[in-house]
Design an enzyme around this catalytic site. Sequence first.
Site, PDB file in Angstrom:
ATOM      1  N   THR A  24     112.986  99.423  68.936  1.00 23.57           N
ATOM      2  CA  THR A  24     114.498  98.708  69.005  1.00 23.57           C
ATOM      3  C   THR A  24     115.402  99.466  68.207  1.00 23.57           C
ATOM      4  O   THR A  24     116.591  99.464  68.418  1.00 23.57           O
ATOM      5  CB  THR A  24     114.664  97.262  68.472  1.00 23.57           C
ATOM      6  OG1 THR A  24     114.368  97.498  66.908  1.00 23.57           O
ATOM      7  CG2 THR A  24     113.695  96.508  69.285  1.00 23.57           C
ATOM      8  N   ARG A  83     113.354 100.874  59.922  1.00 19.09           N
ATOM      9  CA  ARG A  83     113.981 101.066  61.260  1.00 19.09           C
ATOM     10  C   ARG A  83     112.740 100.688  61.997  1.00 19.09           C
ATOM     11  O   ARG A  83     111.734 101.268  61.943  1.00 19.09           O
ATOM     12  CB  ARG A  83     114.528 102.247  61.655  1.00 19.09           C
ATOM     13  CG  ARG A  83     115.664 102.266  62.681  1.00 19.09           C
ATOM     14  CD  ARG A  83     116.352 103.489  62.677  1.00 19.09           C
ATOM     15  NE  ARG A  83     115.470 104.623  63.243  1.00 19.09           N
ATOM     16  CZ  ARG A  83     115.730 105.783  63.950  1.00 19.09           C
ATOM     17  NH1 ARG A  83     117.195 105.884  64.051  1.00 19.09           N
ATOM     18  NH2 ARG A  83     115.065 106.621  64.197  1.00 19.09           N
TER      19      ARG A  83
HETATM   20  O1  LIG Z   1     120.931 105.120  61.303  1.00 23.18           O
HETATM   21  P1  LIG Z   1     119.635 104.379  61.565  1.00 23.18           P
HETATM   22  O2  LIG Z   1     119.360 104.795  63.183  1.00 23.18           O
HETATM   23  O3  LIG Z   1     119.529 103.167  61.201  1.00 23.18           O
HETATM   24  O4  LIG Z   1     118.576 105.259  60.964  1.00 23.18           O
HETATM   25  C1  LIG Z   1     118.619 105.862  59.730  1.00 23.18           C
HETATM   26  C2  LIG Z   1     117.638 105.268  58.857  1.00 23.18           C
HETATM   27  O5  LIG Z   1     116.199 105.693  59.204  1.00 23.18           O
HETATM   28  C3  LIG Z   1     115.864 106.226  57.727  1.00 23.18           C
HETATM   29  O6  LIG Z   1     114.896 105.331  57.275  1.00 23.18           O
HETATM   30  P2  LIG Z   1     113.708 104.838  57.818  1.00 23.18           P
HETATM   31  O7  LIG Z   1     113.813 103.289  58.742  1.00 23.18           O
HETATM   32  O8  LIG Z   1     112.884 105.880  58.592  1.00 23.18           O
HETATM   33  O9  LIG Z   1     112.757 104.299  56.684  1.00 23.18           O
HETATM   34  P3  LIG Z   1     112.207 105.026  55.587  1.00 23.18           P
HETATM   35  O10 LIG Z   1     113.152 105.671  54.709  1.00 23.18           O
HETATM   36  O11 LIG Z   1     111.057 103.950  54.791  1.00 23.18           O
HETATM   37  O12 LIG Z   1     111.630 106.146  56.318  1.00 23.18           O
HETATM   38  C4  LIG Z   1     116.750 106.754  56.991  1.00 23.18           C
HETATM   39  O13 LIG Z   1     116.525 106.925  55.658  1.00 23.18           O
HETATM   40  C5  LIG Z   1     117.895 105.733  57.152  1.00 23.18           C
HETATM   41  O14 LIG Z   1     117.785 104.499  56.492  1.00 23.18           O
HETATM   42  O1  LIG Z   2     116.500 111.638  62.434  1.00 19.77           O
HETATM   43  C1  LIG Z   2     116.299 110.663  61.740  1.00 19.77           C
HETATM   44  C2  LIG Z   2     116.729 109.445  62.077  1.00 19.77           C
HETATM   45  C3  LIG Z   2     116.237 108.280  61.198  1.00 19.77           C
HETATM   46  N1  LIG Z   2     115.796 108.476  60.243  1.00 19.77           N
HETATM   47  C4  LIG Z   2     115.340 109.667  59.852  1.00 19.77           C
HETATM   48  O2  LIG Z   2     114.684 109.750  58.728  1.00 19.77           O
HETATM   49  N2  LIG Z   2     115.622 110.750  60.567  1.00 19.77           N
END
Ligand SMILES: O=P(O)(O)OC[C@H]1O[C@H](OP(=O)(O)OP(=O)(O)O)[C@H](O)[C@@H]1O
Ligand SMILES: O=c1cc[nH]c(=O)[nH]1
Length: 210
Positions: free
Chosen positions: A106, A102
């Site tokens: 944004t 993410r």
């Molecule tokens: O519903 P959303 O708003 O899209 O957020 C959720 C996403 O955020 C986290 O991943 P992150 O982007 O932090 O990547 P990571 O697992 O590498 O930390 C989580 O594992 C989801 O994939």
């Molecule tokens: O709370 C949150 C939201 C997005 N991704 C995470 O890992 N935690």
Amino acid sequence: MDVKIVDHPLAAERLTAMRDERSDSPRFRAALHELTMMLVYEATRDVAVTEYEIRTPVAPAKGYRLGNPPVLVPVLRAGLGMADAAQSMIPDASMGFVGLARDEETHEPYAYMESLPDDLAGRHVIVLDPMVATGGSLLRCCEMIAARGCTDIDLVSVLCAPDGLEKLASSGIAMRMTTAAVDPELNDKAYIVPGLGDAGDRQFGAYRRF
Ligand SMILES: O=P(O)(O)OC[C@H]1O[C@H](OP(=O)(O)OP(=O)(O)O)[C@H](O)[C@@H]1O
Ligand SMILES: O=c1cc[nH]c(=O)[nH]1
Ligand SMILES: [Mg+2]
């Protein structure tokens, strides 16, 4: 969208360990592993089974195996901590991988990996990602899976926010959700409140407060 909330004392203990900011990475990963086994157990309650004949040491008996073993899809990074637990529950499952991160500003997902079977028509796919916040990441993942012909998608997550569930439900892609809890809201950084922080960081490092 059908949302199944696994309301069970043993699941609640693991979720508490994951929420608690005092839990270090090993404790967090162990709780995620054990909770994933419980969530996958519930998510697969209605899957089709094939009957076959076996013998016990005493007499003939009916045996059962999964009729259509699923494709597990952990969403990197955070979903990686669910992959081994899910495959230990479903040893005949195969596995594909999706990498999404993410954008901090944004909150839109950036896709950096899509390693999936070309043809998912007729397959049952179980997506593993502990967190559904805005829902953008899981929606992106489901679009990749649906584009390969899959019409049978289960999502397994630890925590969801109502906004994310709404986004998934209104996407037009059929899917079911199994989760341990739905938290009330998101903060201004789109983190789930009270949530558990960043599930990737808490498993693999870079602990932050939000
Ligand atoms: O519903 P959303 O708003 O899209 O957020 C959720 C996403 O955020 C986290 O991943 P992150 O982007 O932090 O990547 P990571 O697992 O590498 O930390 C989580 O594992 C989801 O994939
Ligand atoms: O709370 C949150 C939201 C997005 N991704 C995470 O890992 N935690
Ligand atoms: Mg993260």
